[in-house]
Design a protein around this motif. Structure first.
Motif, PDB file in Angstrom:
ATOM      1  N   LEU A 183      55.717  35.755   4.301  1.00 22.82           N
ATOM      2  CA  LEU A 183      55.289  36.694   3.539  1.00 22.82           C
ATOM      3  C   LEU A 183      54.157  37.742   4.059  1.00 22.82           C
ATOM      4  N   ASP A 184      54.407  38.456   4.160  1.00 20.37           N
ATOM      5  CA  ASP A 184      53.383  39.097   4.426  1.00 20.37           C
ATOM      6  C   ASP A 184      53.483  40.307   3.682  1.00 20.37           C
ATOM      7  N   ALA A 185      51.784  41.152   3.446  1.00 21.34           N
ATOM      8  CA  ALA A 185      51.701  41.986   2.106  1.00 21.34           C
ATOM      9  C   ALA A 185      50.907  43.177   3.008  1.00 21.34           C
ATOM     10  N   TYR A 186      50.438  44.268   2.134  1.00 23.78           N
ATOM     11  CA  TYR A 186      48.856  44.745   2.551  1.00 23.78           C
ATOM     12  C   TYR A 186      49.248  45.590   1.938  1.00 23.78           C
ATOM     13  N   LEU A 187      47.851  46.408   1.537  1.00 27.40           N
ATOM     14  CA  LEU A 187      47.714  47.924   0.617  1.00 27.40           C
ATOM     15  C   LEU A 187      46.938  48.488   1.822  1.00 27.40           C
ATOM     16  N   GLN A 188      47.125  49.741   2.219  1.00 24.95           N
ATOM     17  CA  GLN A 188      47.215  50.748   2.705  1.00 24.95           C
ATOM     18  C   GLN A 188      46.376  51.994   2.296  1.00 24.95           C
ATOM     19  N   THR A 189      45.257  52.604   2.506  1.00 24.69           N
ATOM     20  CA  THR A 189      45.009  53.918   2.250  1.00 24.69           C
ATOM     21  C   THR A 189      43.917  54.262   3.427  1.00 24.69           C
ATOM     22  N   TRP A 190      45.045  55.531   3.504  1.00 25.88           N
ATOM     23  CA  TRP A 190      44.163  56.448   4.663  1.00 25.88           C
ATOM     24  C   TRP A 190      44.186  58.235   4.597  1.00 25.88           C
ATOM     25  N   TYR A 191      42.629  58.327   4.998  1.00 26.06           N
ATOM     26  CA  TYR A 191      43.072  60.350   4.824  1.00 26.06           C
ATOM     27  C   TYR A 191      42.667  60.908   6.216  1.00 26.06           C
ATOM     28  N   ARG A 192      43.329  61.992   6.242  1.00 30.54           N
ATOM     29  CA  ARG A 192      43.342  62.830   7.648  1.00 30.54           C
ATOM     30  C   ARG A 192      43.321  64.450   7.148  1.00 30.54           C
ATOM     31  N   SER A 193      41.942  65.315   7.528  1.00 31.52           N
ATOM     32  CA  SER A 193      42.039  66.458   7.278  1.00 31.52           C
ATOM     33  C   SER A 193      43.146  67.471   8.140  1.00 31.52           C
ATOM     34  N   PRO A 194      42.934  68.316   7.024  1.00 30.45           N
ATOM     35  CA  PRO A 194      44.203  69.431   7.965  1.00 30.45           C
ATOM     36  C   PRO A 194      44.071  70.124   9.065  1.00 30.45           C
ATOM     37  N   ASP A 195      42.724  70.488   9.791  1.00 28.35           N
ATOM     38  CA  ASP A 195      42.519  69.930  11.643  1.00 28.35           C
ATOM     39  C   ASP A 195      42.694  68.508  11.865  1.00 28.35           C
ATOM     40  N   ALA A 196      42.664  67.668  11.307  1.00 31.92           N
ATOM     41  CA  ALA A 196      42.744  66.338  12.334  1.00 31.92           C
ATOM     42  C   ALA A 196      41.417  65.785  12.270  1.00 31.92           C
ATOM     43  N   ARG A 245      46.441  33.402   6.218  1.00 34.10           N
ATOM     44  CA  ARG A 245      45.445  34.880   6.455  1.00 34.10           C
ATOM     45  C   ARG A 245      45.211  36.261   5.897  1.00 34.10           C
ATOM     46  N   VAL A 246      43.803  37.386   5.248  1.00 34.69           N
ATOM     47  CA  VAL A 246      43.281  36.923   4.421  1.00 34.69           C
ATOM     48  C   VAL A 246      42.840  38.221   5.293  1.00 34.69           C
ATOM     49  N   THR A 247      42.784  39.522   5.122  1.00 34.52           N
ATOM     50  CA  THR A 247      42.549  40.944   6.497  1.00 34.52           C
ATOM     51  C   THR A 247      41.823  42.228   6.457  1.00 34.52           C
ATOM     52  N   LEU A 248      40.503  42.267   5.876  1.00 33.77           N
ATOM     53  CA  LEU A 248      40.597  43.762   5.542  1.00 33.77           C
ATOM     54  C   LEU A 248      39.965  44.392   6.617  1.00 33.77           C
ATOM     55  N   TYR A 307      47.470  40.193   3.294  1.00 32.73           N
ATOM     56  CA  TYR A 307      47.462  38.766   2.886  1.00 32.73           C
ATOM     57  C   TYR A 307      49.262  38.506   3.694  1.00 32.73           C
ATOM     58  N   SER A 308      49.224  36.832   4.153  1.00 30.66           N
ATOM     59  CA  SER A 308      49.742  36.753   5.325  1.00 30.66           C
ATOM     60  C   SER A 308      50.256  35.460   5.373  1.00 30.66           C
ATOM     61  N   GLU A 309      51.407  35.059   4.739  1.00 29.05           N
ATOM     62  CA  GLU A 309      51.868  33.229   4.772  1.00 29.05           C
ATOM     63  C   GLU A 309      52.524  32.718   5.247  1.00 29.05           C
ATOM     64  N   ARG A 310      52.588  32.139   5.914  1.00 34.76           N
ATOM     65  CA  ARG A 310      54.197  31.147   7.002  1.00 34.76           C
ATOM     66  C   ARG A 310      53.764  30.072   6.660  1.00 34.76           C
ATOM     67  N   SER A 311      55.207  28.947   6.732  1.00 32.86           N
ATOM     68  CA  SER A 311      55.523  27.788   5.971  1.00 32.86           C
ATOM     69  C   SER A 311      56.254  27.439   7.199  1.00 32.86           C
ATOM     70  N   GLU A 312      56.083  26.354   8.132  1.00 32.82           N
ATOM     71  CA  GLU A 312      56.848  25.764   8.696  1.00 32.82           C
ATOM     72  C   GLU A 312      57.097  23.927   8.530  1.00 32.82           C
ATOM     73  N   THR A 313      57.993  23.767   8.295  1.00 30.67           N
ATOM     74  CA  THR A 313      59.277  22.567   8.022  1.00 30.67           C
ATOM     75  C   THR A 313      59.635  22.120   9.255  1.00 30.67           C
ATOM     76  N   HIS A 314      59.602  20.593  10.310  1.00 29.91           N
ATOM     77  CA  HIS A 314      60.242  19.965  10.555  1.00 29.91           C
ATOM     78  C   HIS A 314      60.860  19.409  10.068  1.00 29.91           C
TER      79      HIS A 314
END
Length: 618
Positions: free
Chosen positions: A286-299, A348-351, A309-316
């Motif tokens: 499971l991978d999910a993220y929320l992102q916001t960004w800004y760029r001025s008109p002249d860059a 995993r949680v990332t900011l 947030y990501s989560e991975r489970s493995e079963t063997h």
């Protein structure tokens, strides 16, 4: 009409959940394709790479052709890989070199007969050999298939194929019927939902073995407005591999199944911005993220902030044989328990975020940072890898244009990582690592025919173990490094120039007592590289260069704070290079060098090395 369209889509998705895709074939065709099938579309290229270093020779050759001749679509993909190691002082009668080679070939021909039917045939092969006496020494497989391409609708193509497969593993040769049924959906629009997908059902009956590869992929995309869109991707892969155990005719079987599900919902706040997103092993991700960004008109100004947030489970699990005698059941149960010890869950949680903004017309500042927390859990009591990890990274920098001929930049990086094993048996490895790096850079352009780039780096690395007082082998240490790189280019005429390169690296390692911030240096090393060459460019796409390069390394040990030379190594010799770029994506590069190495014991050795890289796009 709309409901009928949806019925067609659901039927197609159901069909796709039983066949396989070309890009994830295991034993048969995955190794026959150097790159995924989708990436071979309309690519015509050839490349040769050769590398000789000491007594090791490597050859890599590739040919990709995708073209149409007299209404016949031809797709060819072939690759050759070879690794040869020459050995010195081998006993009489023994081979003087070890060699491993692998050759792959895939040829596909399709020709339309009458709408909507065409004929289709393909040949694929793999030949592998290795004289090193480790594992399987030789193996091969060849498959010939023929059938038809049927397109009942413009968006759907069905490709049923049947043929024969020849398979060899060591001295054992099997052969038998090969079946391949494929389906592809392209450009289907259902009430604004764009549907694409492909699938394959593959089964090889090479008595006494059965090989299977089934995969499917479906993508549904919908744009609700110019600024928002949603997409859903569903995938399935199943592979059954049966192979002979080394030195025996017993057959071992392995089945892999993979399910994937991904959903991406994006919204543009500003239209100016672009949205940058068997043993049997079962994996949930499971991978999910929320992102916001800004760029001025002249860059000139930009900023972003992202939470993920990501989560991975493995079963063997071990795959149970169809027949399970009592004497085998005990072994199977033990193997299954061993496989279950590998089960794990990672969360995993990332900011992260960053900002770049101008202070003036010639100055810019940048800041970025990220913080990540990882929790790795294993349910088995015999798996001791349970741990928590924290990683924080911060960067600050500035870019300044002093004048037309001078640019200056400086960057400061700092990272902090903390590794904590949760179980007592591994806790001796718990540590905190701190790294601080300062990197100034300059670019000097005193004239149009002269430029010089310089980069300096000062780095300090401190690693502190949590239980160094209780564990004798867990000792905190420090590592410091200083480096300087200079690259200077001087154009004497339009076609003749000089290049100079210098690299100095000083680094040392020592014992560390963090609480008192006291350290004792144990060893240090100094690396020096100096190189110069004269280049000649008769045309804009051709370069010839000859020069000389010197390298030396001095290693020192410390006894009672007194530094003493331990070893010294140096090498010097001529270099040459040829570069030719006949087209935008075609390139021939040759580089060779001869060096005379001198060691601290007085011994010398002369070595010739070369590399060659040829790539043609047509």
């Amino acid at each position: 009409m709309a409901s009928a369209r949806w019925v067609i889509v659901l039927v197609l998705l159901a069909v796709f959940l039983s066949p396989p895709a070309r890009t994830q074939e295991s034993t048969r065709d995955a190794e026959l394709q150097g790159v995924p099938a989708d990436s071979l579309q309309r690519i015509n290229a050839a490349s040769i790479i050769f590398d000789k270093n000491l007594n090791t020779f490597n050859w890599i050759g590739r040919l990709l052709i995708d073209t149409v001749m007299s209404r016949t679509h031809i797709a060819l993909s072939t690759a050759y890989l070879s690794n040869i190691i020459q050995t010195e002082g081998t006993p009489a009668g023994s081979p003087r070199s070890s060699e491993s080679t692998q050759q792959t070939l895939r040829l596909s021909l399709s020709h339309p007969l009458s709408d909507p039917v065409g004929i289709h045939t393909q040949w694929s092969s793999l030949v592998y050999s290795d004289n090193r006496g480790i594992g399987l020494s030789n193996a091969s497989n060849h498959t010939l298939l023929a059938g038809a391409d049927v397109s009942p609708w413009s968006f759907l193509t069905l490709t049923p194929l049947a043929g024969y497969r020849w398979d060899g593993q060591g001295s054992i040769h099997d052969r038998g019927l090969a079946l391949d049924f494929g389906a592809a959906v392209r450009g289907l629009d259902v009430d604004g939902y764009r549907v694409t997908g492909d699938g394959h059902f593959k089964r090889d009956l090479i008595t006494p073995r059965v090989l299977e590869n089934h995969t499917a992929r479906a993508d549904i995309q919908k744009s609700f407005s110019p600024d928002s869109r949603d997409s859903l991707a569903v995938g399935f892969f199943q592979s059954r591999r049966e192979f002979y155990l080394y030195g025996d005719s017993a057959i071992e079987s392995r089945t892999d199944r993979v399910f994937t599900l991904a959903n991406l919902l994006s919204y543009d706040i500003s239209r100016r911005q672009s949205v940058a997103f068997n043993t049997r092993i079962e994996e949930f991700r499971l991978d999910a993220y929320l992102q916001t960004w800004y760029r001025s008109p002249d860059a000139s100004t930009s900023a972003h902030l992202r939470f993920g947030y990501s989560e991975r489970s493995e079963t063997h699990r071990a795959k149970s044989p169809e027949v399970l005698p009592p004497n085998v059941a005990v072994l199977f149960a033990e193997r299954n328990r061993q496989e279950q010890t590998k089960d794990n869950t990672a969360r995993r949680v990332t900011l992260s975020g960053g900002v770049l903004f101008p202070v003036s017309s010639s100055d810019r500042l940048l800041f970025s940072g990220s913080a990540t927390m990882l929790r790795y859990d294993t349910p088995s009591e015999t798996n001791l890898e349970d741990r928590d990890e924290l990683l924080v990274a911060l960067t600050a920098g500035s870019l300044h244009r002093v004048s037309r001929s001078l640019d200056i930049g400086i960057t400061v990086d700092a990272t902090l990582s903390h590794l904590v094993y949760l179980l007592e048996e591994r806790s001796a490895n718990n540590n905190i690592n701190r790294v601080i790096r300062l990197t100034p850079r300059t670019l000097i352009r005193p004239a149009s025919w002269c430029s010089s780039q310089n980069a300096f780096e000062v780095l300090a690395n401190y690693t502190v173990y949590d239980y160094e007082q209780q564990v004798a082998l867990a000792k905190s240490f420090s590592y410091r490094q200083f480096s300087w790189i200079d690259s200077t280019r001087i154009d004497l005429t339009h076609s003749v120039g000089l290049d100079f390169y210098a690299y100095l690296k000083l680094y040392e390692r020592g014992m560390l007592r963090w609480d008192e911030f006291v350290e004792r240096t144990e060893n240090s090393t100094a690396d020096r590289t100096f190189a110069g060459q004269i280049r000649f460019s008769p045309t804009a796409v051709t370069v010839f260069a000859v020069g000389v390069r010197y390298f030396s390394q001095s290693r020192y040990l410390f006894e009672n704070t007194v530094r003493k030379l331990d070893t010294f190594f140096s090498s010097v010799g001529p270099t040459c290079s040829i570069l030719w770029e006949p087209g935008l994506h075609s390139r021939l590069a040759f580089q060779g060098w001869y060096e005379r190495r001198k060691h601290s014991d007085g011994t010398t050795r002369s070595i010739a090395s070369m590399t060659m890289n040829v790539f043609l796009h047509f």
